[in-house]
Scaffold this active site. Structure first.
Site, PDB file in Angstrom:
ATOM      1  N   ARG A   1       0.817  -1.211   0.000  1.00  0.00           N
ATOM      2  CA  ARG A   1       0.000   0.000   0.000  1.00  0.00           C
ATOM      3  C   ARG A   1       0.851   1.261   0.000  1.00  0.00           C
ATOM      4  NH1 ARG A   1      -5.114  -1.852   3.746  1.00  0.00           N
ATOM      5  NH2 ARG A   1      -6.371  -2.542   1.975  1.00  0.00           N
TER       6      ARG A   1
ATOM      7  N   LYS B   1     -19.980 -15.163   3.072  1.00  0.00           N
ATOM      8  CA  LYS B   1     -21.403 -15.009   3.367  1.00  0.00           C
ATOM      9  C   LYS B   1     -22.203 -14.400   2.221  1.00  0.00           C
ATOM     10  CE  LYS B   1     -21.761 -14.150   8.306  1.00  0.00           C
ATOM     11  NZ  LYS B   1     -21.830 -13.002   9.218  1.00  0.00           N
TER      12      LYS B   1
ATOM     13  N   GLY C   1     -10.786  -8.167  -0.421  1.00  0.00           N
ATOM     14  CA  GLY C   1      -9.565  -8.345   0.364  1.00  0.00           C
ATOM     15  C   GLY C   1      -8.956  -9.727   0.231  1.00  0.00           C
TER      16      GLY C   1
ATOM     17  N   GLY D   1     -13.073  -3.567   0.745  1.00  0.00           N
ATOM     18  CA  GLY D   1     -14.450  -3.093   0.888  1.00  0.00           C
ATOM     19  C   GLY D   1     -14.818  -2.037  -0.140  1.00  0.00           C
TER      20      GLY D   1
HETATM   21  P1  ADP Z   1     -13.305 -11.216  -0.045  1.00  0.00           P
HETATM   22  O1  ADP Z   1     -12.498 -10.664   1.094  1.00  0.00           O
HETATM   23  O2  ADP Z   1     -12.458 -11.519  -1.241  1.00  0.00           O
HETATM   24  O3  ADP Z   1     -14.501 -10.366  -0.365  1.00  0.00           O
HETATM   25  P2  ADP Z   1     -14.741 -12.997   1.736  1.00  0.00           P
HETATM   26  O4  ADP Z   1     -14.230 -12.230   2.886  1.00  0.00           O
HETATM   27  O5  ADP Z   1     -16.181 -12.929   1.416  1.00  0.00           O
HETATM   28  O6  ADP Z   1     -13.874 -12.663   0.410  1.00  0.00           O
HETATM   29  O7  ADP Z   1     -14.455 -14.561   1.948  1.00  0.00           O
HETATM   30  C1  ADP Z   1     -13.185 -15.100   2.116  1.00  0.00           C
HETATM   31  C2  ADP Z   1     -13.209 -16.278   3.044  1.00  0.00           C
HETATM   32  O8  ADP Z   1     -14.161 -17.231   2.629  1.00  0.00           O
HETATM   33  C3  ADP Z   1     -11.876 -16.994   3.083  1.00  0.00           C
HETATM   34  O9  ADP Z   1     -11.309 -16.850   4.369  1.00  0.00           O
HETATM   35  C4  ADP Z   1     -12.205 -18.447   2.772  1.00  0.00           C
HETATM   36  O10 ADP Z   1     -11.530 -19.382   3.576  1.00  0.00           O
HETATM   37  C5  ADP Z   1     -13.701 -18.483   3.066  1.00  0.00           C
HETATM   38  N1  ADP Z   1     -14.330 -19.607   2.369  1.00  0.00           N
HETATM   39  C6  ADP Z   1     -14.388 -19.846   1.059  1.00  0.00           C
HETATM   40  N2  ADP Z   1     -14.997 -21.020   0.798  1.00  0.00           N
HETATM   41  C7  ADP Z   1     -15.351 -21.536   1.988  1.00  0.00           C
HETATM   42  C8  ADP Z   1     -16.015 -22.732   2.403  1.00  0.00           C
HETATM   43  N3  ADP Z   1     -16.432 -23.627   1.511  1.00  0.00           N
HETATM   44  N4  ADP Z   1     -16.187 -22.922   3.731  1.00  0.00           N
HETATM   45  C9  ADP Z   1     -15.759 -22.029   4.631  1.00  0.00           C
HETATM   46  N5  ADP Z   1     -15.131 -20.885   4.315  1.00  0.00           N
HETATM   47  C10 ADP Z   1     -14.928 -20.632   3.009  1.00  0.00           C
HETATM   48 MG    MG Z   2     -12.771 -10.734   3.233  1.00  0.00          MG
END
Ligand code: ADP
Ligand code: MG
Length: 404
Positions: free
Chosen positions: A35, A211, A362, A385
């Site tokens: 960053r 989620k 992230g 975010g």
């Molecule tokens: P981003 O930060 O890219 O927006 P998220 O924060 O929504 O992504 O999700 C990332 C997390 O989701 C990771 O820590 C990953 O381990 C978890 N994840 C992905 N697939 C699964 C799964 N099948 N079961 C539990 N956790 C999961």
């Molecule tokens: Mg995340």
């Protein structure tokens, strides 16, 4: 919107730049200076023009609900002092550091700046009013500036004193405000994903991560714009359950089942779900790993990654795409056994060099970097975010709109 190159007068001007120096630390040392590196082009341009550069950034979280001694601890932990040292090494010149975030001491350090010199101010969140966009604080900071530059893309989704309050005041006073190189690049790339040109179709979105409830607005927005949405990660199981599949003990948000059904109906076949899954009997201390070939996960097992058939199916869709937006890993990529689905997406993107490919989020961006695919993407956003909110809100972010 003005960019820094549109700024008429820079020599001798006090330019307050909001940067994103919210870097990760480990054992008191900077773990990843990406960053800081990302902010260098803007800072270098400004000092080359003889500006007096005052840098503002937040670092970490400080909760003012805690007891005074706990707050002091959090402040100590989130000091920007080591960042000043690292910045000075990277830029090859001295960077002054102001421990004071407000008042006479800070003002006198600003007044002591000569043309082309840099001052980094301690963590903006040392001020309680920062996150509240407090007007007195904004006024105090605005007094330090002849010009304001926004280059903290990762903080542009927050209307705080340093991201919103300062430019709002300066604009009113008829002073110049602009975006820096980093924000300019982020806005150009992410805007293309929401203002879709015909020549960018087929447009494929890949959505994963944890989620559904975190991503509702992203899904809604992409449903309106994309030709296909490929779903993976933990959120896929809520969709699978909505379709009547068995999901064992996979993560599932039962309160989102109706929403998932609604999406599937609206999508009219444009949403693709995993056709097979890799599952285990537990999240961390599992002893059995199975491949669920028909996508149904038996009792006592939870889905950890998309299976090989799904990976191939998704790769084929990516290979046909002219534009790809990706958010959210396909599996628990932090455990090596379940990184295959996420890597398969990276590999397909590496094979479509003439398509426009963007990764935002992230954890997704961290996965892309970890697996060595960063340079295969047209753009990997630096703002977790913020990149998602940009997609959700049709390209609008408060910290950017205020500059228009
Ligand atoms: P981003 O930060 O890219 O927006 P998220 O924060 O929504 O992504 O999700 C990332 C997390 O989701 C990771 O820590 C990953 O381990 C978890 N994840 C992905 N697939 C699964 C799964 N099948 N079961 C539990 N956790 C999961
Ligand atoms: Mg995340």
């Amino acid at each position: 919107m003005k960019t820094i190159e549109d700024l008429k007068k820079l020599k001798g001007q006090r330019v307050v730049v909001r940067v994103d120096f919210n870097v990760p630390f480990k054992d008191g040392k900077i773990r990843d200076d990406n960053r800081i590196v990302a902010a260098l082009p803007t800072i270098k341009y400004l000092i080359s023009k003889g500006a007096r550069v005052i840098l503002l950034s937040h670092l970490g979280k400080i909760s003012y609900k805690e007891a005074p001694e706990v707050i002091e601890e959090m402040k100590k932990k989130n000091s920007l002092a080591p960042v000043a040292v690292r910045l000075s090494e990277l830029i090859g010149s001295k960077v002054a550091f102001s421990e004071a975030t407000r008042g006479e001491k800070l003002e006198s350090m600003v007044n002591a700046l000569k043309d082309g010199q840099i001052l980094l101010v301690q963590n903006t969140r040392y001020e309680k009013g920062e996150e509240k966009n407090d007007s007195e604080l904004s006024k105090d900071w605005a007094k330090l500036a002849d010009v304001f530059v926004m280059d903290a893309f990762g903080s542009a989704h927050r209307a705080h004193a340093s991201t919103y309050g300062i430019p709002a005041i300066l604009k009113n006073e008829g002073k110049e405000v602009a975006i820096g190189y980093l924000v300019e690049k982020e806005v150009a790339n992410l805007s293309r994903c929401v203002n879709v040109k015909t020549s960018d179709r087929p447009y494929v979105a890949i959505l994963g991560g944890f989620k559904v409830s975190d991503k509702i607005k992203v899904i809604d927005s992409l449903l309106k714009k994309c030709d296909k949405i490929l779903i993976g990660g933990a959120m896929a199981y809520t969709f699978a359950k909505a379709l009547g599949k068995s999901i064992g003990t996979s993560p599932c948000e039962d309160d989102q089942l109706e929403y998932a059904k609604k999406c599937l109906t609206e999508a009219k076949g444009r949403i693709l779900l995993p056709v097979d899954s890799v599952a285990t009997n537990g999240f961390e201390n599992w002893t059995k790993k199975i491949l669920c070939e028909d996508g149904n996960i038996p009792d006592g097992f939870e889905g950890m990654d998309i299976g090989p058939k799904t990976a191939k199916l998704y790769q084929d869709e990516i290979l046909k795409a002219k534009m790809v937006f990706w958010n959210g890993p396909m599996g628990v990529f932090e455990q090596k056994e379940f990184a295959k689905g996420t890597i398969a997406i990276c590999e397909a993107i590496a094979k479509v060099p003439h398509s426009f490919t963007v990764c935002g989020g992230g954890d997704s961006a961290a996965a892309v970097a970890e697996f060595g695919f960063k340079d295969k993407f047209s753009h990997v956003s630096t703002g977790g975010g913020a990149s998602l909110e940009m997609i959700e809100n049709d390209g609008h972010l408060p910290g950017i709109d205020v500059l228009k």
